[in-house]
Design a protein around this motif. Structure first.
Motif, PDB file in Angstrom:
ATOM      1  N   ILE A  51     -50.904  32.555  21.351  1.00  0.00           N
ATOM      2  CA  ILE A  51     -50.380  31.760  20.249  1.00  0.00           C
ATOM      3  C   ILE A  51     -51.247  32.036  19.023  1.00  0.00           C
ATOM      4  O   ILE A  51     -52.385  31.568  18.947  1.00  0.00           O
ATOM      5  N   LYS A  52     -50.735  32.845  18.125  1.00  0.00           N
ATOM      6  CA  LYS A  52     -51.438  33.210  16.895  1.00  0.00           C
ATOM      7  C   LYS A  52     -52.835  33.742  17.174  1.00  0.00           C
ATOM      8  O   LYS A  52     -53.810  33.355  16.534  1.00  0.00           O
ATOM      9  N   GLY A  53     -52.952  34.590  18.185  1.00  0.00           N
ATOM     10  CA  GLY A  53     -54.227  35.223  18.499  1.00  0.00           C
ATOM     11  C   GLY A  53     -55.106  34.458  19.468  1.00  0.00           C
ATOM     12  O   GLY A  53     -56.170  34.929  19.839  1.00  0.00           O
ATOM     13  N   ALA A  54     -54.692  33.280  19.900  1.00  0.00           N
ATOM     14  CA  ALA A  54     -55.483  32.476  20.830  1.00  0.00           C
ATOM     15  C   ALA A  54     -54.702  32.293  22.132  1.00  0.00           C
ATOM     16  O   ALA A  54     -53.652  31.657  22.140  1.00  0.00           O
ATOM     17  N   PRO A  55     -55.190  32.853  23.255  1.00  0.00           N
ATOM     18  CA  PRO A  55     -54.477  32.681  24.520  1.00  0.00           C
ATOM     19  C   PRO A  55     -54.578  31.247  25.026  1.00  0.00           C
ATOM     20  O   PRO A  55     -55.638  30.629  24.946  1.00  0.00           O
ATOM     21  N   GLN A  56     -53.460  30.729  25.497  1.00  0.00           N
ATOM     22  CA  GLN A  56     -53.412  29.377  26.057  1.00  0.00           C
ATOM     23  C   GLN A  56     -52.651  29.437  27.378  1.00  0.00           C
ATOM     24  O   GLN A  56     -51.596  30.056  27.460  1.00  0.00           O
ATOM     25  N   THR A  57     -53.189  28.777  28.396  1.00  0.00           N
ATOM     26  CA  THR A  57     -52.598  28.823  29.733  1.00  0.00           C
ATOM     27  C   THR A  57     -51.893  27.510  30.048  1.00  0.00           C
ATOM     28  O   THR A  57     -52.415  26.429  29.782  1.00  0.00           O
ATOM     29  N   PHE A  58     -50.695  27.630  30.628  1.00  0.00           N
ATOM     30  CA  PHE A  58     -49.915  26.470  31.050  1.00  0.00           C
ATOM     31  C   PHE A  58     -49.556  26.640  32.518  1.00  0.00           C
ATOM     32  O   PHE A  58     -49.195  27.732  32.946  1.00  0.00           O
ATOM     33  N   PHE A  59     -49.644  25.570  33.298  1.00  0.00           N
ATOM     34  CA  PHE A  59     -49.204  25.608  34.689  1.00  0.00           C
ATOM     35  C   PHE A  59     -47.684  25.518  34.721  1.00  0.00           C
ATOM     36  O   PHE A  59     -47.067  24.897  33.848  1.00  0.00           O
TER      37      PHE A  59
END
Length: 85
Positions: A51-59
């Motif tokens: 997301i805009k260069g920042a990885p975010q993890t969702f289960f």
């Protein structure tokens, strides 16, 4: 000449921003929040989105749909079965 220059600049701007829109994946969370970004990794348990260069993890349990397709949380087929030794 001015029209030609303006047309060239317009085409360049569209071609510069188009890849951002084309590669975006849409993730809708169970809460209704809409996340747009590029999916970096998808496993049986989680999805990582840039997301805009920042990885975010969702289960997967947090996610309702990815690109309009319903997501089912991973269910272990061997859950509750005795393990062999």
């Amino acid at each position: 000449m001015c029209r030609f220059l303006l047309g060239c600049v317009t085409v360049l701007m569209i071609s510069f921003f188009l890849p951002c829109w084309v590669n975006a994946d849409t993730v809708i969370l169970q809460s209704g929040q809409k996340i747009e970004g590029k999916i970096l990794e998808r496993t049986e348990l989680r999805v990582t989105v840039d997301i805009k260069g920042a990885p975010q993890t969702f289960f997967l349990g947090e996610i309702a749909t990815i690109d309009g397709k319903k997501v089912e949380p991973f269910q272990d087929k061997n859950a509750g079965k005795p393990q062999r030794k």
